[in-house]
Design an enzyme around this catalytic site. Structure first.
Site, PDB file in Angstrom:
ATOM      1  CB  THR A 167      -0.903   0.152   1.237  1.00 35.40           C
ATOM      2  OG1 THR A 167      -1.671  -1.306   1.255  1.00 35.40           O
ATOM      3  CG2 THR A 167      -1.941   1.184   1.243  1.00 35.40           C
ATOM      4  CG  ASP A 168       2.484   2.732  -3.640  1.00 31.06           C
ATOM      5  OD1 ASP A 168       3.308   2.001  -2.809  1.00 31.06           O
ATOM      6  OD2 ASP A 168       2.620   2.730  -4.662  1.00 31.06           O
TER       7      ASP A 168
ATOM      8  CD  GLU B 135       8.927  -3.993  -3.558  1.00 34.10           C
ATOM      9  OE1 GLU B 135       9.520  -2.761  -3.726  1.00 34.10           O
ATOM     10  OE2 GLU B 135       7.962  -4.343  -4.116  1.00 34.10           O
TER      11      GLU B 135
ATOM     12  CG  ASN C 267      17.050   1.121 -11.249  1.00 33.89           C
ATOM     13  OD1 ASN C 267      18.033   0.869 -10.702  1.00 33.89           O
ATOM     14  ND2 ASN C 267      15.968   1.951 -10.509  1.00 33.89           N
TER      15      ASN C 267
ATOM     16  CB  THR D 260      11.984   6.666 -24.333  1.00 37.69           C
ATOM     17  OG1 THR D 260      10.746   6.503 -24.579  1.00 37.69           O
ATOM     18  CG2 THR D 260      12.434   7.520 -23.386  1.00 37.69           C
TER      19      THR D 260
ATOM     20  N   GLY E 237       9.557   1.992 -13.864  1.00 37.30           N
ATOM     21  CA  GLY E 237      10.417   0.799 -14.207  1.00 37.30           C
ATOM     22  C   GLY E 237       9.441  -0.498 -14.365  1.00 37.30           C
ATOM     23  CG  ASP E 238       7.744  -1.767 -10.831  1.00 36.42           C
ATOM     24  OD1 ASP E 238       8.500  -2.357 -10.872  1.00 36.42           O
ATOM     25  OD2 ASP E 238       6.901  -0.976  -9.770  1.00 36.42           O
TER      26      ASP E 238
ATOM     27  CG  ASN F 293      12.209   2.690 -23.816  1.00 33.84           C
ATOM     28  OD1 ASN F 293      12.527   2.360 -22.939  1.00 33.84           O
ATOM     29  ND2 ASN F 293      13.169   2.796 -24.820  1.00 33.84           N
TER      30      ASN F 293
ATOM     31  N   GLY G  40       0.943   9.411  -9.693  1.00 35.93           N
ATOM     32  CA  GLY G  40       0.617   8.093  -8.942  1.00 35.93           C
ATOM     33  C   GLY G  40       1.389   6.893  -9.623  1.00 35.93           C
TER      34      GLY G  40
HETATM   35  N1  LIG Z   1      11.366  11.188 -17.832  1.00 37.89           N
HETATM   36  C1  LIG Z   1      10.845  10.193 -18.644  1.00 37.89           C
HETATM   37  N2  LIG Z   1      10.736  10.352 -20.011  1.00 37.89           N
HETATM   38  C2  LIG Z   1      10.352   9.214 -20.860  1.00 37.89           C
HETATM   39  N3  LIG Z   1      10.214   8.066 -20.355  1.00 37.89           N
HETATM   40  C3  LIG Z   1      10.473   7.818 -19.110  1.00 37.89           C
HETATM   41  C4  LIG Z   1      11.152   8.856 -18.384  1.00 37.89           C
HETATM   42  N4  LIG Z   1      11.364   8.229 -16.934  1.00 37.89           N
HETATM   43  C5  LIG Z   1      11.157   6.705 -17.148  1.00 37.89           C
HETATM   44  N5  LIG Z   1      10.938   6.571 -18.408  1.00 37.89           N
HETATM   45  C6  LIG Z   1      10.574   5.345 -19.017  1.00 37.89           C
HETATM   46  O1  LIG Z   1      10.440   4.413 -18.039  1.00 37.89           O
HETATM   47  C7  LIG Z   1      11.533   3.413 -17.921  1.00 37.89           C
HETATM   48  C8  LIG Z   1      11.949   3.116 -16.645  1.00 37.89           C
HETATM   49  O2  LIG Z   1      12.437   3.997 -16.034  1.00 37.89           O
HETATM   50  P1  LIG Z   1      13.697   4.210 -14.937  1.00 37.89           P
HETATM   51  O3  LIG Z   1      14.849   3.743 -15.427  1.00 37.89           O
HETATM   52  O4  LIG Z   1      13.568   5.491 -14.130  1.00 37.89           O
HETATM   53  O5  LIG Z   1      13.089   2.959 -14.018  1.00 37.89           O
HETATM   54  P2  LIG Z   1      13.317   2.892 -12.325  1.00 37.89           P
HETATM   55  O6  LIG Z   1      14.218   3.751 -11.889  1.00 37.89           O
HETATM   56  O7  LIG Z   1      13.052   1.434 -12.197  1.00 37.89           O
HETATM   57  O8  LIG Z   1      11.798   3.617 -11.966  1.00 37.89           O
HETATM   58  P3  LIG Z   1      10.851   3.589 -10.620  1.00 37.89           P
HETATM   59  O9  LIG Z   1      12.031   2.691  -9.669  1.00 37.89           O
HETATM   60  O10 LIG Z   1      10.406   4.736 -10.346  1.00 37.89           O
HETATM   61  O11 LIG Z   1      10.007   2.333 -10.961  1.00 37.89           O
HETATM   62  C9  LIG Z   1      12.681   4.017 -19.021  1.00 37.89           C
HETATM   63  O12 LIG Z   1      13.244   3.056 -19.387  1.00 37.89           O
HETATM   64  C10 LIG Z   1      11.497   4.850 -19.927  1.00 37.89           C
HETATM   65  O13 LIG Z   1      11.194   3.936 -21.039  1.00 37.89           O
END
Ligand SMILES: Nc1ncnc2c1ncn2[C@@H]1O[C@H](COP(=O)(O)OP(=O)(O)OP(=O)(O)O)[C@@H](O)[C@H]1O
Length: 322
Positions: A26-27, A154, A199, A256, A268-269, A295, A306
């Site tokens: 739960t966020d 997790e 990431n 992207t 990322g999810d 992407n 959110g």
């Molecule tokens: N500012 C942005 N503009 C366009 N695409 C983005 C942006 N931020 C993230 N993305 C998209 O989301 C994907 C995952 O982002 P990121 O690498 O930040 O994941 P993360 O750090 O695991 O994110 P989180 O931990 O918040 O879930 C990137 O590969 C891209 O496709």
């Protein structure tokens, strides 16, 4: 141990194409002008409760794109747990393997998001850490029949690894997202993942190499290939991601589209969930194509506030994506 399982008849069980073994959280989200420093109290402008947890996020993104999904997870016998089960049902995710326990609270994540869309997160895993081998056994038939299995870190790492092994032994494709990262990752994770998707910061922790650019991501990716990964994807926020594989070890930067990021929590999810969708339903696409589309979907998610609330449904995306 006091826990309960939904009673479902065989006829009710639909074989999922994507099965996610992972977390529900739960966020508890606070929006602030900036992230507080250690020991500092600041005023935020907004508070809301949302559904999160890497496993559930990935599963719900995949489901919204239109693939049959099932979640293998554990929540508390509390209001957050009840609400989470209702959330899965609303998103057409099978809850056949969602257990409820009275031994721990539903996992919770306290999230702070600033005006630039950056975040800081504290996680209390709670019931997620009680997911065990018995739970996996209960889901073993579904796991063996799925197209793709997805895991993260997790829940207890040994449970994720056991799930990856179960899937692999039945020829099911596996995506492993080593998040949140641990420096001493069991080396079997590298060899039991078809796709190893992390990431920048996770890649840094796992390789002890800096990852501040697509070029450095390529270097870290090569170190992950050396550890036994078949395909490595390192996501780079607004820079897209870098992919490389044993078959094609030259790193490729897949950029992207430029968008205005409002909240990158869970991007990322969204990416991993989309990738699972394409691997399950479009196996003929090359990895580069799947990653381009993932992407795009993740870039849509960062344009709305959110986590799950920002994940697009199939109907909201260009038809060329499908
Ligand atoms: N500012 C942005 N503009 C366009 N695409 C983005 C942006 N931020 C993230 N993305 C998209 O989301 C994907 C995952 O982002 P990121 O690498 O930040 O994941 P993360 O750090 O695991 O994110 P989180 O931990 O918040 O879930 C990137 O590969 C891209 O496709």
């Amino acid at each position: 141990m006091s826990q309960s399982w939904p009673s479902v008849s065989r006829a009710e069980m639909v074989t999922p194409q994507v099965i996610v073994v992972g977390s529900c959280m739960t966020d508890l989200v606070s929006v602030t002008p900036r992230l507080p420093k250690a020991g500092e109290t600041i005023h935020g402008s907004k508070f809301f409760i949302g559904f999160g947890g890497k496993g559930a996020n990935q599963c719900i993104q995949a489901a919204r794109l239109g693939v049959k999904t099932s979640m293998v997870c554990k929540v508390g016998k509390d209001s957050f747990g009840n609400d989470y089960i209702a959330n899965f049902t609303k998103n057409h995710v099978s809850t056949d393997f969602v257990g409820q326990t009275a031994e721990a609270a539903t996992g919770a994540a306290s999230i702070i998001v600033n005006a630039e869309g950056q975040n800081a997160i504290v996680i209390v895993a709670g019931a997620n850490l009680l997911l065990d081998s018995e739970d996996l056994k209960r889901a073993s038939t579904a796991i063996s029949r799925a197209n793709v299995l997805v895991c993260q870190l997790e829940i207890r790492p040994e449970i994720s690894l056991e799930a990856l092994k179960m899937a692999r032994s039945s020829g099911v494709k596996t995506i492993f997202n080593p998040a949140p990262a641990v420096a001493q990752l069991d080396p079997e994770f590298f060899t039991h993942s078809d796709i190893f998707c992390c990431n920048e910061s996770e890649a840094e922790i796992l390789t002890a190499a800096p990852v501040n650019s697509p070029q450095e991501a390529g270097t870290a990716g090569a170190l992950l290939l050396e550890k036994g990964c078949k395909v490595v994807i390192i996501t780079l926020g607004g820079e897209g991601c870098v992919i490389l594989s044993q078959e094609d070890p030259t790193p490729k930067h897949i950029s992207t589209n430029k968008v205005k990021a409002v909240d990158s929590t869970g991007a990322g999810d969204s990416f991993v969930g989309a990738l699972a969708y394409y691997m399950a339903l479009y196996p003929h696409l090359c990895m580069e194509d799947m990653v381009k589309r993932s992407n795009y979907i993740a870039s849509v998610s960062v344009q709305t506030a959110g986590t799950q609330t920002s994940y697009p449904h199939r109907a909201e995306l260009p038809q060329g994506m499908f």
